[in-house]
Design a protein around this motif. Sequence first.
Motif, PDB file in Angstrom:
ATOM      1  N   GLN A 102      -9.321 -28.166 -17.080  1.00 38.62           N
ATOM      2  CA  GLN A 102      -9.525 -26.763 -17.177  1.00 38.62           C
ATOM      3  C   GLN A 102      -8.526 -25.527 -17.070  1.00 38.62           C
ATOM      4  OE1 GLN A 102     -12.426 -26.613 -14.100  1.00 38.62           O
ATOM      5  NE2 GLN A 102     -13.819 -27.832 -15.247  1.00 38.62           N
ATOM      6  N   SER A 103      -7.273 -26.049 -17.563  1.00 41.23           N
ATOM      7  CA  SER A 103      -6.023 -25.387 -17.466  1.00 41.23           C
ATOM      8  C   SER A 103      -5.975 -24.626 -18.722  1.00 41.23           C
ATOM      9  CB  SER A 103      -4.748 -26.075 -17.022  1.00 41.23           C
ATOM     10  OG  SER A 103      -4.915 -26.505 -15.432  1.00 41.23           O
ATOM     11  N   GLY A 104      -5.097 -23.545 -18.827  1.00 41.92           N
ATOM     12  CA  GLY A 104      -4.857 -22.656 -20.059  1.00 41.92           C
ATOM     13  C   GLY A 104      -3.355 -22.747 -20.278  1.00 41.92           C
ATOM     14  N   PHE A 105      -3.219 -23.236 -21.697  1.00 46.39           N
ATOM     15  CA  PHE A 105      -1.786 -23.450 -22.253  1.00 46.39           C
ATOM     16  C   PHE A 105      -1.578 -22.694 -23.572  1.00 46.39           C
ATOM     17  CE2 PHE A 105      -2.130 -27.016 -19.484  1.00 46.39           C
ATOM     18  CZ  PHE A 105      -0.934 -27.353 -18.989  1.00 46.39           C
ATOM     19  N   ALA A 106      -2.556 -21.662 -23.659  1.00 45.65           N
ATOM     20  CA  ALA A 106      -2.595 -21.113 -24.985  1.00 45.65           C
ATOM     21  C   ALA A 106      -1.369 -20.299 -25.369  1.00 45.65           C
ATOM     22  CB  ALA A 106      -3.908 -20.182 -25.186  1.00 45.65           C
ATOM     23  N   GLY A 107      -0.683 -20.615 -26.632  1.00 46.35           N
ATOM     24  CA  GLY A 107       0.343 -20.091 -26.922  1.00 46.35           C
ATOM     25  C   GLY A 107       1.710 -20.461 -26.298  1.00 46.35           C
ATOM     26  N   ALA A 108       1.565 -21.519 -25.490  1.00 43.08           N
ATOM     27  CA  ALA A 108       2.965 -21.984 -24.597  1.00 43.08           C
ATOM     28  C   ALA A 108       3.960 -22.822 -25.578  1.00 43.08           C
ATOM     29  CB  ALA A 108       2.196 -22.861 -23.578  1.00 43.08           C
ATOM     30  N   HIS A 109       5.132 -22.953 -25.403  1.00 44.33           N
ATOM     31  CA  HIS A 109       6.076 -23.781 -25.695  1.00 44.33           C
ATOM     32  C   HIS A 109       6.171 -25.057 -25.064  1.00 44.33           C
ATOM     33  CE1 HIS A 109       7.662 -21.236 -28.990  1.00 44.33           C
ATOM     34  NE2 HIS A 109       7.306 -20.255 -28.156  1.00 44.33           N
ATOM     35  N   LEU A 110       5.481 -26.020 -25.414  1.00 46.29           N
ATOM     36  CA  LEU A 110       5.652 -27.308 -24.911  1.00 46.29           C
ATOM     37  C   LEU A 110       6.220 -28.768 -25.804  1.00 46.29           C
ATOM     38  CD1 LEU A 110       1.921 -26.833 -23.774  1.00 46.29           C
ATOM     39  CD2 LEU A 110       3.788 -26.882 -22.021  1.00 46.29           C
ATOM     40  N   GLU A 111       7.127 -28.208 -26.451  1.00 45.55           N
ATOM     41  CA  GLU A 111       7.802 -29.167 -27.301  1.00 45.55           C
ATOM     42  C   GLU A 111       8.501 -30.280 -26.380  1.00 45.55           C
ATOM     43  OE1 GLU A 111       8.422 -25.778 -27.398  1.00 45.55           O
ATOM     44  OE2 GLU A 111       9.052 -24.984 -29.371  1.00 45.55           O
TER      45      GLU A 111
END
Length: 193
Positions: A102-111
Amino acid sequence: MKHLIIPAVLFFILSACASEAPRRPERVRRYGADVAGADKASADYAGQVMTAADFRGAFLTRANFVGASLPSADFEKARLVNAHFERADARAANFRSADVRQSGFAGAHLEHADFQHANLSDCVFRGADLSGALFYRAYAPGANFERAKLGGANLKEANLEGAQLQYADLRAADLSSAVLRGADFSGADLRGA
């Protein structure tokens, strides 16, 4: 004479301190921060720069990492339930075996981030860049990957049951043996997947 100078000096110091406007706290820069195994529930790391930070096994439920810079951070086996990583830069971060429900990573850079064996159920990765990320055997039912960049990602044996992958870029992603029952791939780019 001494009795007159001391009160005058004190008056000058106190009036100078009182006239200063309160300053905004500066952005904290932490290199190699170590909170491994610590209980930091609801901690606020928003906007901070934390290169190669060590959060292994830490309790970070509801922690705020919005807009933080966390390249190569280590969250292995951390508890990050309901944490916020929106717009964070966590390239090459390690979330292996972490509980990130249930965590939010919207728009994150996770390359090139590592989510192998992580619990990602109901996470929101909407618009995130997950190019080359590792999701081998990740548990992500109900996760939202709408418009996410997953080109070259390894989703082998991941559980994506009911996941939302509308308009996601999955070019050259490895989806072999993934659980895809009920997943929505409407408009997704699956070339070479």
